[in-house]
Design a protein around this motif. Structure first.
Motif, PDB file in Angstrom:
ATOM      1  N   ARG A 191       0.775  -1.231  -0.158  1.00 11.46           N
ATOM      2  CA  ARG A 191      -0.161  -0.077   0.089  1.00 11.46           C
ATOM      3  C   ARG A 191       0.902   1.350   0.121  1.00 11.46           C
ATOM      4  NH1 ARG A 191      -3.917  -2.595   4.277  1.00 11.46           N
ATOM      5  NH2 ARG A 191      -2.021  -2.474   5.740  1.00 11.46           N
ATOM      6  N   GLY A 192       0.431   2.169  -0.738  1.00 13.60           N
ATOM      7  CA  GLY A 192       1.152   3.439  -0.974  1.00 13.60           C
ATOM      8  C   GLY A 192      -0.027   4.645  -0.580  1.00 13.60           C
ATOM      9  N   GLN A 194      -1.742   7.488  -3.314  1.00 19.06           N
ATOM     10  CA  GLN A 194      -1.938   7.852  -4.669  1.00 19.06           C
ATOM     11  C   GLN A 194      -1.705   9.416  -4.745  1.00 19.06           C
ATOM     12  OE1 GLN A 194      -5.251   6.155  -7.101  1.00 19.06           O
ATOM     13  NE2 GLN A 194      -5.735   8.325  -7.893  1.00 19.06           N
ATOM     14  N   ARG A 204       3.039   8.602  -1.799  1.00 22.17           N
ATOM     15  CA  ARG A 204       3.847   7.442  -1.489  1.00 22.17           C
ATOM     16  C   ARG A 204       3.982   6.293  -2.583  1.00 22.17           C
ATOM     17  NH1 ARG A 204       2.738   6.453   3.043  1.00 22.17           N
ATOM     18  NH2 ARG A 204       1.666   4.303   2.931  1.00 22.17           N
ATOM     19  N   ASN A 205       4.900   6.232  -3.450  1.00 21.01           N
ATOM     20  CA  ASN A 205       4.874   5.207  -4.564  1.00 21.01           C
ATOM     21  C   ASN A 205       5.167   3.919  -3.996  1.00 21.01           C
ATOM     22  OD1 ASN A 205       5.450   3.788  -7.059  1.00 21.01           O
ATOM     23  ND2 ASN A 205       5.908   5.799  -7.913  1.00 21.01           N
ATOM     24  N   PRO A 206       4.129   2.928  -4.112  1.00 18.41           N
ATOM     25  CA  PRO A 206       4.262   1.474  -3.645  1.00 18.41           C
ATOM     26  C   PRO A 206       5.439   0.712  -4.498  1.00 18.41           C
ATOM     27  CG  PRO A 206       2.130   1.714  -4.797  1.00 18.41           C
ATOM     28  CD  PRO A 206       2.751   3.139  -4.599  1.00 18.41           C
ATOM     29  N   ALA A 209       8.756   1.591  -3.389  1.00 18.33           N
ATOM     30  CA  ALA A 209       9.030   1.107  -2.044  1.00 18.33           C
ATOM     31  C   ALA A 209       9.318  -0.228  -2.214  1.00 18.33           C
ATOM     32  CB  ALA A 209       7.760   1.397  -1.240  1.00 18.33           C
ATOM     33  N   LEU A 283       7.726  -1.871   4.503  1.00 19.50           N
ATOM     34  CA  LEU A 283       6.549  -1.825   3.538  1.00 19.50           C
ATOM     35  C   LEU A 283       5.187  -1.826   4.360  1.00 19.50           C
ATOM     36  CD1 LEU A 283       7.780  -4.181   0.799  1.00 19.50           C
ATOM     37  CD2 LEU A 283       8.048  -1.546   0.849  1.00 19.50           C
TER      38      LEU A 283
END
Length: 382
Positions: A191-192, A194, A204-206, A209, A283
């Protein structure tokens, strides 16, 4: 009429039935009618959309089971085939059609071999059984897995199980499967947050990550294998994220991956190591696991001896014993304490366009299976 022509006719009849998993398309009704005529007791176990056939002859121990499936994978575009995929065709000494090798020929050969054996040995020792499912190529939930749950409830033993999967590489009987690796799959969602690609500080770019963790998992040497199994394999099969727009940082990344593992690692140990890695990389994730089968191995013993002797007698070759390949329904039978060996036709064309089996190989199959049955049941006669 010879057993060879019988196996050809039965295989052809089964190929004509469009039994794309989990639809049996009437295949098991044909088998059940034949086996009932031969004196087998018939039980049909249907769970959900899946048909399972359990046919037995005789009583007591040992219990020898012939295991197969009537379902097939989709044919793909029919026009890609040289002849219609569900219409058996003969060309160049081969029988073509979906399921010709995987595994309607094996199922037909098992039935013909069983008919012949009980005709010649009506008072044979022990129990000869045939178990057929329509859920091997699909989810494998309501097929043999579910039947084994019922067997456990009943206390139904199985001593020997011969699986008719196409195990051979270049010629009938050149390779037998004496075990299979376990299969452990993971469904990971990272999960990030969008956001707009122009304002990464607000998102937050999953993908970013997860990338270091996925690279670490892909590079990990999970074990060294052992004498019977190769080292554990980890493969990422699917990655998906994004909205389809090029200017949106996705809010989540979905990753599908799979382990194929032998006895050098455990499913619990692999799960723990993956989760430790993901946590160490900080993560935010949800991870669901699916263990579709533990590894199993049949050591040298009665069934392996019988199969190897039968191959030598019928095919004039010594088979290689292997634990490679994917999985089979044997993974559900082995935990019952059964010896499990897979022996079947050449697998070069399975799941492909123009799937086929050599006619001479098809004719040899029921003789080969009959030899294995006799060596396992008749040798135990008091």
């Amino acid at each position: 009429m010879s057993g060879h022509s019988l196996v050809f006719e039965l295989t052809s009849d089964l190929i004509r039935r469009v039994s794309v998993t989990p639809d049996d398309a009437g295949c098991q009704a044909v088998l059940a009618a034949r086996l009932a005529t031969a004196g087998f007791q018939i039980e049909q176990l249907r769970y959900g959309e899946v048909d399972n056939l359990w046919a037995t002859h005789g009583r007591g121990r040992p219990v020898f089971v012939l295991l197969g499936h009537t379902d097939v994978v989709p044919s793909g575009p029919p026009e890609a085939w040289t002849s219609p995929p569900f219409e058996p065709a003969i060309r160049d000494g081969r029988l073509y059609g979906r399921g010709a090798a995987d595994m309607k020929s094996g199922v037909a050969a098992m039935v013909v071999a069983a008919e012949d054996f009980v005709r010649r040995h009506p008072d044979h020792t022990g129990t000869l059984a045939i178990l057929v499912t329509s859920d091997e190529e699909g989810r494998s939930i309501d097929g043999v897995r579910r039947v084994v749950e019922e067997f456990r409830r009943r206390g139904q033993p199985i001593d020997f199980c011969l699986v008719g999967e196409p195990s051979s590489q270049r010629a009938l009987g050149d390779l037998i499967r004496v075990g299979r690796r376990g299969s452990l799959s993971g469904h990971l969602v990272v999960r990030g947050v969008q956001g707009h690609v122009a304002y990464p500080e607000k998102a937050r770019n999953p993908i970013h990550a997860a990338a270091p963790a996925l690279a670490e998992l892909a590079a990990t040497r999970w074990d060294e294998g052992d004498a019977d199994f190769p080292p554990t394999s980890f493969q990422i099969s699917n990655l998906s994220a994004g909205t389809g727009a090029g200017n949106v940082i996705p809010g989540a990344l979905t990753v599908l991956f799979n382990f194929r593992f032998g006895t050098a690692s455990s499913a619990a140990g692999l799960r723990a190591r993956v989760e430790e890695c993901l946590q160490r990389h900080g993560l935010d994730f949800v991870l669901d696991w699916d263990l579709s089968g533990e590894p199993f191995l049949t050591p040298p013993g009665s069934l392996r001896d019988a199969v190897e002797a039968a191959v030598q007698a019928c095919c004039a070759r010594r088979p290689e014993a292997s634990t490679g390949g994917g999985t089979s329904d044997g993974r559900f039978i082995a935990p019952l304490g059964a010896e499990v060996v897979e022996l079947g036709p050449v697998n070069a064309s399975i799941h492909q366009v123009d799937e086929h089996i050599d006619l001479a190989e098809l004719e040899a199959l029921p003789v080969l299976y009959g030899e294995v049955i006799a060596r396992c049941l008749e040798k135990h006669r008091p």
